[in-house]
Write a protein that holds these residues in place. Sequence first.
Motif, PDB file in Angstrom:
ATOM      1  N   ASN A 132       0.870  -1.295  -0.058  1.00 45.26           N
ATOM      2  CA  ASN A 132      -0.148   0.113  -0.015  1.00 45.26           C
ATOM      3  C   ASN A 132       1.025   1.214   0.096  1.00 45.26           C
ATOM      4  OD1 ASN A 132      -2.352  -1.423   0.329  1.00 45.26           O
ATOM      5  ND2 ASN A 132      -2.122  -1.720   2.309  1.00 45.26           N
ATOM      6  N   SER A 133       0.384   2.534  -0.323  1.00 43.67           N
ATOM      7  CA  SER A 133       0.905   3.639  -0.281  1.00 43.67           C
ATOM      8  C   SER A 133       1.710   4.061   0.860  1.00 43.67           C
ATOM      9  CB  SER A 133       0.131   4.605  -0.743  1.00 43.67           C
ATOM     10  OG  SER A 133      -1.069   4.830  -0.132  1.00 43.67           O
ATOM     11  N   LEU A 144      -1.660  -9.406   2.133  1.00 41.26           N
ATOM     12  CA  LEU A 144      -1.937 -10.666   1.489  1.00 41.26           C
ATOM     13  C   LEU A 144      -3.236 -10.538   0.496  1.00 41.26           C
ATOM     14  CD1 LEU A 144      -0.917 -13.383   3.987  1.00 41.26           C
ATOM     15  CD2 LEU A 144       0.464 -12.421   2.210  1.00 41.26           C
ATOM     16  N   LEU A 145      -3.067 -10.835  -0.592  1.00 48.61           N
ATOM     17  CA  LEU A 145      -4.077 -10.787  -1.579  1.00 48.61           C
ATOM     18  C   LEU A 145      -4.886 -12.369  -1.522  1.00 48.61           C
ATOM     19  CD1 LEU A 145      -2.751  -8.887  -4.679  1.00 48.61           C
ATOM     20  CD2 LEU A 145      -3.927  -7.951  -2.511  1.00 48.61           C
ATOM     21  N   LYS A 146      -6.069 -11.981  -1.540  1.00 46.64           N
ATOM     22  CA  LYS A 146      -7.128 -13.330  -1.557  1.00 46.64           C
ATOM     23  C   LYS A 146      -7.632 -13.478  -3.015  1.00 46.64           C
ATOM     24  CE  LYS A 146      -7.573 -13.704   3.285  1.00 46.64           C
ATOM     25  NZ  LYS A 146      -7.435 -12.232   3.981  1.00 46.64           N
ATOM     26  N   LYS A 147      -8.113 -14.489  -3.333  1.00 49.13           N
ATOM     27  CA  LYS A 147      -8.577 -14.662  -4.495  1.00 49.13           C
ATOM     28  C   LYS A 147     -10.054 -14.112  -4.455  1.00 49.13           C
ATOM     29  CE  LYS A 147      -6.092 -18.499  -6.922  1.00 49.13           C
ATOM     30  NZ  LYS A 147      -6.344 -19.625  -7.413  1.00 49.13           N
ATOM     31  N   ASN A 148     -10.389 -13.123  -4.895  1.00 48.85           N
ATOM     32  CA  ASN A 148     -11.763 -12.508  -4.945  1.00 48.85           C
ATOM     33  C   ASN A 148     -12.034 -11.515  -6.252  1.00 48.85           C
ATOM     34  OD1 ASN A 148     -11.016  -9.907  -4.215  1.00 48.85           O
ATOM     35  ND2 ASN A 148     -11.351 -10.414  -1.836  1.00 48.85           N
ATOM     36  N   GLU A 149     -13.061 -10.947  -6.456  1.00 48.28           N
ATOM     37  CA  GLU A 149     -13.414 -10.275  -7.463  1.00 48.28           C
ATOM     38  C   GLU A 149     -13.035  -8.956  -7.278  1.00 48.28           C
ATOM     39  OE1 GLU A 149     -16.986  -9.633 -10.757  1.00 48.28           O
ATOM     40  OE2 GLU A 149     -16.379 -11.587  -9.570  1.00 48.28           O
ATOM     41  N   ASP A 150     -13.037  -8.367  -6.253  1.00 49.69           N
ATOM     42  CA  ASP A 150     -12.540  -7.045  -5.717  1.00 49.69           C
ATOM     43  C   ASP A 150     -10.949  -6.910  -5.956  1.00 49.69           C
ATOM     44  OD1 ASP A 150     -14.864  -6.324  -4.552  1.00 49.69           O
ATOM     45  OD2 ASP A 150     -14.626  -6.858  -2.613  1.00 49.69           O
ATOM     46  N   ILE A 151     -10.310  -7.768  -5.920  1.00 48.64           N
ATOM     47  CA  ILE A 151      -8.769  -7.792  -6.102  1.00 48.64           C
ATOM     48  C   ILE A 151      -8.764  -7.865  -7.831  1.00 48.64           C
ATOM     49  CG2 ILE A 151      -6.580  -8.793  -6.029  1.00 48.64           C
ATOM     50  CD1 ILE A 151      -7.464  -7.500  -3.518  1.00 48.64           C
TER      51      ILE A 151
END
Length: 94
Positions: A41-42, A48-55
Amino acid sequence: MNTKNSINESLEIIRRALEDDKNDSNKHSSSDILILNQKVNSDGTINLLKKNEDINNEINDIIDHKLSYLVENKIEKILDEKIPKLLKNYFDSK
């Protein structure tokens, strides 16, 4: 996992990928892609990224923004400089 360990792990993954790329640069095909599951982040924190539509939507938005920038600024500049020369050469040869 604390932030320091997370940062160190991320840097280690990137270092290994760069070393592999350096050692095997002739062996990689153009379809080789390194995908990390972390986002910086800035403010410097790491999520940690999870598999979801937002990402996926966020990634697509970033790609769209970068492509728009390239098309609007870089390609238009090249076309503005090259098209007049190409048209002049075309009409001069007729």
